[in-house]
Write a protein that holds these residues in place. Structure first.
Motif, PDB file in Angstrom:
ATOM      1  N   ARG A 154       0.773  -1.228   0.005  1.00 35.84           N
ATOM      2  CA  ARG A 154       0.079   0.154  -0.114  1.00 35.84           C
ATOM      3  C   ARG A 154       0.741   1.203  -0.138  1.00 35.84           C
ATOM      4  O   ARG A 154       0.486   2.200  -0.661  1.00 35.84           O
ATOM      5  CB  ARG A 154      -0.875  -0.059   1.196  1.00 35.84           C
ATOM      6  CG  ARG A 154      -1.550   1.232   1.247  1.00 35.84           C
ATOM      7  CD  ARG A 154      -2.766   1.293   2.337  1.00 35.84           C
ATOM      8  NE  ARG A 154      -3.944   0.419   1.845  1.00 35.84           N
ATOM      9  CZ  ARG A 154      -5.303   0.166   2.520  1.00 35.84           C
ATOM     10  NH1 ARG A 154      -5.284   0.861   3.594  1.00 35.84           N
ATOM     11  NH2 ARG A 154      -6.033  -0.842   2.100  1.00 35.84           N
ATOM     12  N   ALA A 155       2.143   1.034   0.782  1.00 35.70           N
ATOM     13  CA  ALA A 155       2.697   2.439   1.002  1.00 35.70           C
ATOM     14  C   ALA A 155       3.285   2.865  -0.435  1.00 35.70           C
ATOM     15  O   ALA A 155       3.613   3.713  -1.135  1.00 35.70           O
ATOM     16  CB  ALA A 155       3.862   2.238   1.943  1.00 35.70           C
ATOM     17  N   GLU A 156       3.924   1.539  -1.072  1.00 38.49           N
ATOM     18  CA  GLU A 156       4.611   1.774  -2.648  1.00 38.49           C
ATOM     19  C   GLU A 156       3.464   2.213  -3.530  1.00 38.49           C
ATOM     20  O   GLU A 156       3.724   3.079  -4.316  1.00 38.49           O
ATOM     21  CB  GLU A 156       4.942   0.292  -2.901  1.00 38.49           C
ATOM     22  CG  GLU A 156       6.304  -0.126  -2.370  1.00 38.49           C
ATOM     23  CD  GLU A 156       6.908  -1.287  -2.672  1.00 38.49           C
ATOM     24  OE1 GLU A 156       6.246  -2.382  -3.107  1.00 38.49           O
ATOM     25  OE2 GLU A 156       8.140  -1.423  -2.676  1.00 38.49           O
ATOM     26  N   ARG A 157       2.377   1.675  -3.489  1.00 38.45           N
ATOM     27  CA  ARG A 157       1.254   2.110  -4.098  1.00 38.45           C
ATOM     28  C   ARG A 157       0.770   3.718  -4.067  1.00 38.45           C
ATOM     29  O   ARG A 157       0.628   4.392  -4.972  1.00 38.45           O
ATOM     30  CB  ARG A 157      -0.027   1.352  -3.915  1.00 38.45           C
ATOM     31  CG  ARG A 157      -1.214   1.710  -4.811  1.00 38.45           C
ATOM     32  CD  ARG A 157      -1.139   1.213  -6.121  1.00 38.45           C
ATOM     33  NE  ARG A 157      -2.325   1.664  -6.892  1.00 38.45           N
ATOM     34  CZ  ARG A 157      -2.168   2.208  -8.088  1.00 38.45           C
ATOM     35  NH1 ARG A 157      -1.215   2.287  -8.664  1.00 38.45           N
ATOM     36  NH2 ARG A 157      -3.463   2.598  -8.682  1.00 38.45           N
ATOM     37  N   PHE A 158       1.064   4.295  -2.976  1.00 39.05           N
ATOM     38  CA  PHE A 158       0.662   5.678  -2.833  1.00 39.05           C
ATOM     39  C   PHE A 158       1.833   6.551  -3.553  1.00 39.05           C
ATOM     40  O   PHE A 158       1.686   7.412  -3.996  1.00 39.05           O
ATOM     41  CB  PHE A 158       0.866   6.028  -1.206  1.00 39.05           C
ATOM     42  CG  PHE A 158      -0.096   5.765  -0.480  1.00 39.05           C
ATOM     43  CD1 PHE A 158      -1.665   5.760  -1.010  1.00 39.05           C
ATOM     44  CD2 PHE A 158      -0.155   5.298   1.120  1.00 39.05           C
ATOM     45  CE1 PHE A 158      -2.697   5.486  -0.245  1.00 39.05           C
ATOM     46  CE2 PHE A 158      -1.178   5.169   1.742  1.00 39.05           C
ATOM     47  CZ  PHE A 158      -2.454   5.122   1.295  1.00 39.05           C
ATOM     48  N   PHE A 159       3.079   5.927  -3.436  1.00 37.81           N
ATOM     49  CA  PHE A 159       4.357   6.468  -4.185  1.00 37.81           C
ATOM     50  C   PHE A 159       3.789   6.676  -5.736  1.00 37.81           C
ATOM     51  O   PHE A 159       4.276   7.619  -6.505  1.00 37.81           O
ATOM     52  CB  PHE A 159       5.585   6.063  -4.142  1.00 37.81           C
ATOM     53  CG  PHE A 159       6.244   6.386  -2.886  1.00 37.81           C
ATOM     54  CD1 PHE A 159       7.131   7.795  -2.933  1.00 37.81           C
ATOM     55  CD2 PHE A 159       6.279   5.710  -1.688  1.00 37.81           C
ATOM     56  CE1 PHE A 159       7.613   8.193  -1.819  1.00 37.81           C
ATOM     57  CE2 PHE A 159       6.820   6.462  -0.369  1.00 37.81           C
ATOM     58  CZ  PHE A 159       7.453   7.590  -0.789  1.00 37.81           C
ATOM     59  N   GLU A 160       3.445   5.450  -6.136  1.00 36.24           N
ATOM     60  CA  GLU A 160       3.233   5.083  -7.744  1.00 36.24           C
ATOM     61  C   GLU A 160       1.877   6.052  -8.173  1.00 36.24           C
ATOM     62  O   GLU A 160       2.064   6.673  -9.398  1.00 36.24           O
ATOM     63  CB  GLU A 160       2.843   3.756  -8.073  1.00 36.24           C
ATOM     64  CG  GLU A 160       3.884   2.650  -7.862  1.00 36.24           C
ATOM     65  CD  GLU A 160       3.681   1.256  -7.976  1.00 36.24           C
ATOM     66  OE1 GLU A 160       2.300   0.956  -7.886  1.00 36.24           O
ATOM     67  OE2 GLU A 160       4.425   0.401  -7.544  1.00 36.24           O
ATOM     68  N   VAL A 161       1.126   6.393  -7.428  1.00 38.80           N
ATOM     69  CA  VAL A 161       0.029   7.269  -8.108  1.00 38.80           C
ATOM     70  C   VAL A 161       0.113   8.652  -7.685  1.00 38.80           C
ATOM     71  O   VAL A 161      -0.591   9.265  -8.143  1.00 38.80           O
ATOM     72  CB  VAL A 161      -1.491   6.613  -7.292  1.00 38.80           C
ATOM     73  CG1 VAL A 161      -1.509   5.360  -7.595  1.00 38.80           C
ATOM     74  CG2 VAL A 161      -1.473   6.938  -5.822  1.00 38.80           C
ATOM     75  N   GLY A 162       1.346   8.862  -6.957  1.00 40.61           N
ATOM     76  CA  GLY A 162       1.378  10.363  -6.847  1.00 40.61           C
ATOM     77  C   GLY A 162       0.782  10.882  -5.610  1.00 40.61           C
ATOM     78  O   GLY A 162       0.688  12.122  -5.507  1.00 40.61           O
ATOM     79  N   ASN A 163       0.471  10.231  -4.562  1.00 42.85           N
ATOM     80  CA  ASN A 163      -0.125  10.685  -3.333  1.00 42.85           C
ATOM     81  C   ASN A 163       0.822  11.588  -2.690  1.00 42.85           C
ATOM     82  O   ASN A 163       2.037  11.013  -2.219  1.00 42.85           O
ATOM     83  CB  ASN A 163      -0.486   9.550  -2.531  1.00 42.85           C
ATOM     84  CG  ASN A 163      -1.349   9.783  -1.237  1.00 42.85           C
ATOM     85  OD1 ASN A 163      -1.199  11.134  -0.729  1.00 42.85           O
ATOM     86  ND2 ASN A 163      -2.272   9.123  -0.835  1.00 42.85           N
ATOM     87  N   PRO A 164       0.548  12.929  -2.474  1.00 39.62           N
ATOM     88  CA  PRO A 164       1.701  13.696  -1.686  1.00 39.62           C
ATOM     89  C   PRO A 164       1.860  13.267  -0.349  1.00 39.62           C
ATOM     90  O   PRO A 164       2.960  13.423   0.216  1.00 39.62           O
ATOM     91  CB  PRO A 164       1.041  15.082  -2.142  1.00 39.62           C
ATOM     92  CG  PRO A 164      -0.513  14.777  -1.982  1.00 39.62           C
ATOM     93  CD  PRO A 164      -0.649  13.480  -2.676  1.00 39.62           C
TER      94      PRO A 164
END
Length: 193
Positions: free
Chosen positions: A83-93
């Motif tokens: 989930r943390a990696e997914r936040f990076f991938e989608v550009g979550n600030p």
């Protein structure tokens, strides 16, 4: 399970012996990959971010009594590595602001460079731009539907669409400010916590 070699350990910044001991225990159990402490402008009101290897381990940690007690004093966000990696991938600030090496409290050696390979600068701006566009795209479509239902004199459909807009906005706010979202909880619980 044997404790992993520490790549980084700075538990002393937490200044809470009980919390430090609980985190060390979670690290020895192998359920914790990394921990971050994000300071706020107000002294004593920091956020604790914990990353586990699996979503099941994250859920187990979320329901632990010591986590619930700690959450009363300062917010605790627990995410799986995926989930943390997914936040990076989608550009979550949220991910770019909070998962900084300077905020790292503890990390297993095999995850020492956990998020260092994610680019900043232009790459982040591009990802954040698409993150923002995704939010506004869905939000504007839902608003258009609400207006259409209103013009068709359909009050129940209009009301339900506005509730969906509210839930959509709440989801993004949770991601931005809490670092996670909780769709299984009631709206009342999500708003008050």
């Amino acid at each position: 399970m044997m404790m992993e070699t520490l790549a980084h350990s700075n538990f002393a910044v937490l200044q809470n012996e009980v919390l430090i001991n609980r985190l060390k225990q979670a690290a020895r159990d192998g359920s914790l990959l990394a921990g971050y402490r994000v300071p706020n402008g107000i002294p004593g009101s920091e956020r604790l971010l914990l990353i586990t290897e699996t979503e099941a381990a994250a859920e187990t940690l979320r329901t632990a009594k010591w986590v619930l007690k700690t959450a009363d004093h300062s917010p605790v966000s627990i995410s799986s590595l995926h989930r943390a990696e997914r936040f990076f991938e989608v550009g979550n600030p949220f991910a770019y602001c909070y998962y900084r090496p300077s905020f790292l409290v503890w990390c297993q050696e095999r995850f020492a460079g956990l998020f260092s390979n994610y680019a900043g600068g232009k790459a982040f701006k591009k990802k954040f731009s698409s993150f923002k566009e995704s939010y506004y795209h869905d939000h504007n479509i839902l608003l258009s539907e609400a207006r259409r239902f209103y013009n068709l004199n359909s009050p129940i459909s209009t009301y339900l669409t506005y509730i969906t807009i509210f839930e959509h906005d709440l989801l993004y706010l949770e991601q931005l400010y809490a670092g996670d979202f909780y769709p299984d909880e009631s709206l009342h619980t999500r708003i008050t916590t």
